[in-house]
Scaffold this motif. Structure first.
Motif, mmCIF file in Angstrom:
data_model
loop_
_atom_site.group_PDB
_atom_site.id
_atom_site.type_symbol
_atom_site.label_atom_id
_atom_site.label_comp_id
_atom_site.label_asym_id
_atom_site.label_seq_id
_atom_site.Cartn_x
_atom_site.Cartn_y
_atom_site.Cartn_z
ATOM 1 N N ILE A 1 0.844 -1.206 0.000
ATOM 2 C CA ILE A 1 0.000 0.000 0.000
ATOM 3 C C ILE A 1 0.879 1.256 0.000
ATOM 4 O O ILE A 1 0.597 2.228 -0.726
ATOM 5 N N SER A 2 1.958 1.244 0.782
ATOM 6 C CA SER A 2 2.860 2.401 0.856
ATOM 7 C C SER A 2 3.557 2.648 -0.478
ATOM 8 O O SER A 2 3.787 3.811 -0.860
ATOM 9 N N THR A 3 3.908 1.583 -1.180
ATOM 10 C CA THR A 3 4.548 1.726 -2.494
ATOM 11 C C THR A 3 3.617 2.440 -3.468
ATOM 12 O O THR A 3 4.026 3.375 -4.175
ATOM 13 N N ILE A 4 2.373 2.004 -3.501
ATOM 14 C CA ILE A 4 1.378 2.640 -4.388
ATOM 15 C C ILE A 4 1.226 4.112 -4.022
ATOM 16 O O ILE A 4 1.190 4.994 -4.894
ATOM 17 N N TYR A 5 1.169 4.397 -2.724
ATOM 18 C CA TYR A 5 1.021 5.777 -2.245
ATOM 19 C C TYR A 5 2.211 6.639 -2.663
ATOM 20 O O TYR A 5 2.037 7.762 -3.165
#
Length: 429
Positions: free
Chosen positions: A415-419
């Motif tokens: 999720i953090s990568t996408i963000y």
């Protein structure tokens, strides 16, 4: 040879901690002493450079405050009130405690929050005759998730905030708050589904709970009012940290000493000291020395530089590798020394003419804070919860936590990568 020896000692100690055949504090301290005997680091380096006495003093002070306050039935009172609000239903109760932990960790810090909330959780689960393990595991996970959102929530964020002049308290909330909220919602939904079948509270116990009067558990007297007042003053000191510019450890030590002075007539100080979680404190000391050995032989620094050398100065690639590298390593090597090694390495990018390093700082903050959920020694809050649980005979194993915490970390990092890509890195393509 030194690198090999340090790695072998750390790995052997880690396996000893994982298997839990011997007390984890004893294993960590033995590993640290072996490093000293072999000359991998000097005694002065170990105790004056690598043992974080600020952390030790903060933990000790909060343990004193919690120990004295708990004698007056305050935690039982809060536990019953919370349980009655959700009518003793286990999953709503799990959600409420997890939410309070996340919010508290953001605006106090995750160490203080778990020290305050774990006694409430243990009291509550004992009353309801339900397993405390899901509640304690969730306390760890949401302490680390909530602590990621603010400058004061987790030690890596404090270190980054001190190193980067233009990043203030509001910057952390605005840049990390949105992604932390998303990760919180995903994690709370997943864990509620996971535990929905295993958590059961009988209708008889729930009825008994609703008939309780929380006020009956309070031991009213001077000591109650003194302990609650000083505890609230200390929490206010934490909240006013950005304004007062007082170190969190200074605030906690001042509160602990004031409460000891105010209650000397009502109790023996020796009794308070006997209630301190010495095993947890010595585990931290041993762990700091172990990781200090890795730093002195250059393993931590090489890992940090290796991450950046693979990226050849490409900001998007560097940000993603820092996120995943720090996220995975922080679960197995304490995140504090890793962040300390990474900060000067990231700053070197300025020498190559790269002005906007903010995506790298947010990647490091997210990875190092969220990665602490991978194992029981990934972050300070994890160790404290495990220690308090062990003292109350509510133990859960290293592997039990790993099987839940590690998948949470992987999902959080995805999720953090996408963000990061959507908010910061698209401009570089």
């Amino acid at each position: 040879m030194n690198v090999t020896l340090a790695f072998i000692i750390f790995l052997a100690s880690y396996i000893g901690i994982m298997t839990e055949k011997i007390n984890r504090a004893l294993v960590a301290c033995c590993g640290g002493v072996i490093m000293l005997i072999l000359g991998l680091l000097e005694v002065e380096q170990a105790f004056f450079e690598h043992v974080d006495w600020n952390t030790i003093a903060l933990l000790f002070s909060m343990m004193v405050l919690v120990s004295i306050t708990s004698q007056n039935g305050v935690f039982e009172y809060i536990a019953i009130l919370l349980a009655q609000q959700v009518k003793g239903k286990p999953i709503p109760l799990l959600v409420v405690m997890s939410t309070i932990t996340a919010i508290g960790s953001a605006f106090l810090d995750n160490v203080t929050t778990v020290l305050l909330l774990v006694p409430i959780i243990i009291t509550l689960t004992n009353m309801l005759k339900v397993s405390s393990t899901p509640f304690l595991i969730c306390a760890i996970i949401f302490a680390n998730i909530g602590g990621t959102a603010t400058l004061i929530g987790d030690p890596p964020n404090i270190m980054i905030g001190q190193a980067v002049d233009h990043l203030d308290f509001n910057d952390f909330i605005l840049n990390l708050g949105p992604i932390v909220l998303i990760i919180y919602l995903v994690a709370i939904g997943g864990l509620s589904l996971f535990y929905r079948r295993s958590l059961f509270i009988s209708s008889e116990k729930r009825l008994q709970l609703m008939q309780l009067d929380p006020k009956e558990y309070l031991k009213k007297g001077p000591m109650l009012y003194k302990s609650v007042t000083v505890l609230l003053m200390t929490i206010c000191g934490f909240l006013l940290h950005p304004i007062l510019h007082l170190d969190l450890t200074t605030v906690a030590m001042s509160g602990a000493l004031l409460l000891l002075l105010l209650t000397t007539k009502e109790q023996e100080i020796e009794e308070v000291f006997r209630s301190i979680e010495w095993v947890t404190l010595f585990f931290f000391i041993g762990l700091f020395i172990l990781v200090g050995g890795l730093i002195e032989v250059g393993i931590i620094d090489e890992m940090a530089r290796g991450i950046l050398s693979w990226t050849e100065g490409d900001i998007p690639k560097t940000a993603v590798i820092i996120l995943w590298g720090s996220g995975l390593l922080s679960g197995f090597v304490d995140n504090i020394p890793f962040v300390a090694a990474m900060i000067p390495v990231i700053m070197e990018f300025e020498e190559y003419g790269i002005q906007n390093l903010d995506p790298l700082w947010w990647a490091l903050a997210l990875g190092s804070c969220l990665g602490g959920n991978a194992t029981l020694i990934g972050a300070s809050a994890n160790v404290i919860v495990a220690g308090l649980a062990s003292k109350s005979k509510q133990t859960f194993s290293f592997i039990q936590f790993l099987l839940i915490g590690f998948p949470i970390v992987i999902v959080s990092l995805i999720i953090s990568t996408i963000y990061l890509v959507l908010r910061y890195l698209l401009a570089y393509y």
